[in-house]
Design a protein around this motif. Sequence first.
Motif, PDB file in Angstrom:
ATOM      1  N   THR A 379       0.739   3.244  -6.144  1.00  6.97           N
ATOM      2  CA  THR A 379      -0.656   3.418  -6.542  1.00  6.97           C
ATOM      3  C   THR A 379      -1.597   2.490  -5.766  1.00  6.97           C
ATOM      4  O   THR A 379      -2.812   2.578  -5.944  1.00  6.97           O
ATOM      5  CB  THR A 379      -0.812   3.160  -8.047  1.00  6.97           C
ATOM      6  OG1 THR A 379      -0.208   1.907  -8.387  1.00  6.97           O
ATOM      7  CG2 THR A 379      -0.141   4.258  -8.852  1.00  6.97           C
ATOM      8  N   MET A 380      -1.018   1.609  -4.935  1.00  3.54           N
ATOM      9  CA  MET A 380      -1.828   0.789  -4.037  1.00  3.54           C
ATOM     10  C   MET A 380      -1.257   0.929  -2.631  1.00  3.54           C
ATOM     11  O   MET A 380      -1.008  -0.057  -1.930  1.00  3.54           O
ATOM     12  CB  MET A 380      -1.859  -0.671  -4.493  1.00  3.54           C
ATOM     13  CG  MET A 380      -2.397  -0.867  -5.900  1.00  3.54           C
ATOM     14  SD  MET A 380      -2.670  -2.613  -6.341  1.00  3.54           S
ATOM     15  CE  MET A 380      -4.268  -2.916  -5.562  1.00  3.54           C
ATOM     16  N   GLN A 381      -1.067   2.144  -2.210  1.00  2.00           N
ATOM     17  CA  GLN A 381      -0.476   2.413  -0.901  1.00  2.00           C
ATOM     18  C   GLN A 381      -1.340   1.844   0.221  1.00  2.00           C
ATOM     19  O   GLN A 381      -0.846   1.349   1.215  1.00  2.00           O
ATOM     20  CB  GLN A 381      -0.284   3.922  -0.728  1.00  2.00           C
ATOM     21  CG  GLN A 381       0.804   4.290   0.259  1.00  2.00           C
ATOM     22  CD  GLN A 381       0.240   4.758   1.591  1.00  2.00           C
ATOM     23  OE1 GLN A 381      -0.931   5.101   1.691  1.00  2.00           O
ATOM     24  NE2 GLN A 381       1.078   4.776   2.608  1.00  2.00           N
ATOM     25  N   ASN A 382      -2.671   1.930   0.028  1.00  2.00           N
ATOM     26  CA  ASN A 382      -3.631   1.253   0.895  1.00  2.00           C
ATOM     27  C   ASN A 382      -4.736   0.677   0.022  1.00  2.00           C
ATOM     28  O   ASN A 382      -5.065   1.241  -1.037  1.00  2.00           O
ATOM     29  CB  ASN A 382      -4.242   2.214   1.919  1.00  2.00           C
ATOM     30  CG  ASN A 382      -3.264   2.564   3.026  1.00  2.00           C
ATOM     31  OD1 ASN A 382      -2.671   1.695   3.647  1.00  2.00           O
ATOM     32  ND2 ASN A 382      -3.084   3.862   3.254  1.00  2.00           N
ATOM     33  N   VAL A 383      -5.321  -0.444   0.440  1.00  2.00           N
ATOM     34  CA  VAL A 383      -6.449  -1.043  -0.258  1.00  2.00           C
ATOM     35  C   VAL A 383      -7.560  -1.287   0.737  1.00  2.00           C
ATOM     36  O   VAL A 383      -7.358  -1.181   1.959  1.00  2.00           O
ATOM     37  CB  VAL A 383      -6.048  -2.375  -0.945  1.00  2.00           C
ATOM     38  CG1 VAL A 383      -5.010  -2.127  -2.026  1.00  2.00           C
ATOM     39  CG2 VAL A 383      -5.511  -3.378   0.080  1.00  2.00           C
ATOM     40  N   GLU A 384      -8.756  -1.613   0.237  1.00  2.00           N
ATOM     41  CA  GLU A 384      -9.864  -1.913   1.143  1.00  2.00           C
ATOM     42  C   GLU A 384     -10.681  -3.078   0.603  1.00  2.00           C
ATOM     43  O   GLU A 384     -10.588  -3.430  -0.581  1.00  2.00           O
ATOM     44  CB  GLU A 384     -10.752  -0.684   1.346  1.00  2.00           C
ATOM     45  CG  GLU A 384     -11.472  -0.194   0.114  1.00  2.00           C
ATOM     46  CD  GLU A 384     -12.351   1.021   0.402  1.00  2.00           C
ATOM     47  OE1 GLU A 384     -12.675   1.264   1.571  1.00  2.00           O
ATOM     48  OE2 GLU A 384     -12.724   1.722  -0.562  1.00  2.00           O
ATOM     49  N   GLY A 385     -11.464  -3.682   1.479  1.00  2.30           N
ATOM     50  CA  GLY A 385     -12.301  -4.809   1.094  1.00  2.30           C
ATOM     51  C   GLY A 385     -11.467  -6.016   0.716  1.00  2.30           C
ATOM     52  O   GLY A 385     -10.442  -6.317   1.343  1.00  2.30           O
ATOM     53  N   ALA A 386     -11.888  -6.706  -0.335  1.00  3.16           N
ATOM     54  CA  ALA A 386     -11.226  -7.931  -0.768  1.00  3.16           C
ATOM     55  C   ALA A 386     -10.061  -7.673  -1.714  1.00  3.16           C
ATOM     56  O   ALA A 386      -9.426  -8.620  -2.181  1.00  3.16           O
ATOM     57  CB  ALA A 386     -12.247  -8.852  -1.450  1.00  3.16           C
ATOM     58  N   VAL A 387      -9.747  -6.415  -1.980  1.00  5.08           N
ATOM     59  CA  VAL A 387      -8.646  -6.084  -2.896  1.00  5.08           C
ATOM     60  C   VAL A 387      -7.312  -6.404  -2.216  1.00  5.08           C
ATOM     61  O   VAL A 387      -7.080  -6.053  -1.061  1.00  5.08           O
ATOM     62  CB  VAL A 387      -8.694  -4.598  -3.302  1.00  5.08           C
ATOM     63  CG1 VAL A 387      -7.495  -4.235  -4.174  1.00  5.08           C
ATOM     64  CG2 VAL A 387      -9.990  -4.301  -4.036  1.00  5.08           C
ATOM     65  N   VAL A 388      -6.417  -7.079  -2.959  1.00  2.00           N
ATOM     66  CA  VAL A 388      -5.096  -7.459  -2.438  1.00  2.00           C
ATOM     67  C   VAL A 388      -4.057  -6.439  -2.911  1.00  2.00           C
ATOM     68  O   VAL A 388      -4.008  -6.087  -4.099  1.00  2.00           O
ATOM     69  CB  VAL A 388      -4.711  -8.878  -2.922  1.00  2.00           C
ATOM     70  CG1 VAL A 388      -3.311  -9.247  -2.444  1.00  2.00           C
ATOM     71  CG2 VAL A 388      -5.728  -9.898  -2.416  1.00  2.00           C
ATOM     72  N   ASP A 389      -3.250  -5.989  -1.982  1.00  2.00           N
ATOM     73  CA  ASP A 389      -2.183  -5.030  -2.305  1.00  2.00           C
ATOM     74  C   ASP A 389      -1.096  -5.744  -3.112  1.00  2.00           C
ATOM     75  O   ASP A 389      -0.481  -6.698  -2.627  1.00  2.00           O
ATOM     76  CB  ASP A 389      -1.597  -4.462  -1.010  1.00  2.00           C
ATOM     77  CG  ASP A 389      -0.481  -3.456  -1.269  1.00  2.00           C
ATOM     78  OD1 ASP A 389      -0.215  -3.134  -2.449  1.00  2.00           O
ATOM     79  OD2 ASP A 389       0.129  -2.984  -0.291  1.00  2.00           O
TER      80      ASP A 389
END
Length: 451
Positions: A379-389
Amino acid sequence: MKYVFASVSLMFAASVSAQTTEEIERQKLKEEIKKELKAELKAEVKKEIAMENISVFNWGKFDLNGYGVVNYYGYDYDTDKNLKNKVDAERLNLYLGYKYNNWLRFQSEIEFEHGGTGATLDLDTQEEFGEYESEIEAGGEVKFEQAFLEFTIGKNTLLRTGKLKIYFGLAQSLDDPDDYFTTHRPEMENELLPLGWYEKGVELTGTFLKNKFEYHVAITTGLDASGFSSRNWIKDGYQQRFEMANAESFAYMARLDYKFGTSGRNYFGVAGYVNDAAANRPKNDMKESAYVKIGEAHITYDQNYMRFNSIILYGDIENSDIVSRKNASVASSLGVKRTPVGKNALGFSFEGGYDILHFFNHTTKQRVYPFVRYDYYDTMQNVEGAVVDNPRWERSAITEGVNWFILPGVIFKIQYSNRRLGSQNVNPTTLLYTGEKQKENTFSTGISYVF
């Protein structure tokens, strides 16, 4: 001469008398026929009036079917050593339909989840650091899942309007417990998507090219981005927290299947879903859009003694970093996770089984299916910005078990599932990672029934 005249007079009088008698008899017969016709007509009218008066209670116009599931779960989780084993009356679903005429019918679905309704607490140790969530349910809910009118507008075309099922994903089609092997709903789709997923709107569905192709096109209410989370991606964006769903942004769904084989249960196809979930947030706290775009491809086969199905899906959330930031600041009373949201989600599953009982008994209607299932989803295959996988949310599971169809509509299920997470175990003494992936193992068994 006098005698001749008298004879002619007598004959004429007799003739006149006979004609008069015949006319009288004919008239009587006409009157009797009229009387009988009037009586029959009157009786027919009374019958029609009576039928009109009792048509609401004409049970021949109703149809009722449904299914239920009761399961036992035994847990062995690295992520929660104190998780208790549970018994769950998972679902009882009733489908009630009414046929007005040949071109209009009503269809409804009532679902009883986990036994009842009321106010309860649920301990979430996975995402909220051991916080208790308050829910308006006593282990469950009672709700109308579907309630719609269905118009036949062509030989192979139906128009539905009301609260409708969203036919996105394989589990939305294979949702009766005799359609899938696992004791509970298919894991991958159940973690990423709302199951079951029902929205208010309009749907056009039908078949073409000798009924080989089937399509669904729908415009419905959409998702609320404030419910998105690390663990379940868009699943909890399904608008159920309030009495009415926000409709600032509608959702668009389309699906196309190709049917093959001779059983009527074999098909493969694709589906797509689009919705701006930011517009449906409870407050106007996000000016940017958050379009959810998901696509999937699926196949299912159920013929002779073999059954299998598989699906792959990929999704994207626009401005997921902004959604994450906005969700972190919503009020706790809203009852959402408030955890970072992945930009992309990826999921794949395969489930297959084969009936072995026919090798030993060729005449029995019972079936015994050993089966295997594989699920992979992140559900976090890719993230963007300041979000940490967070690697915790990359999960894969292998499930093995047996389904015994005692009757075609009564199934005993037993299985063991080994789920492996992307995160590692921590040594409780050194607090260092061990290099061993965390596991969540579950033994479950249950009984399902379809009628």
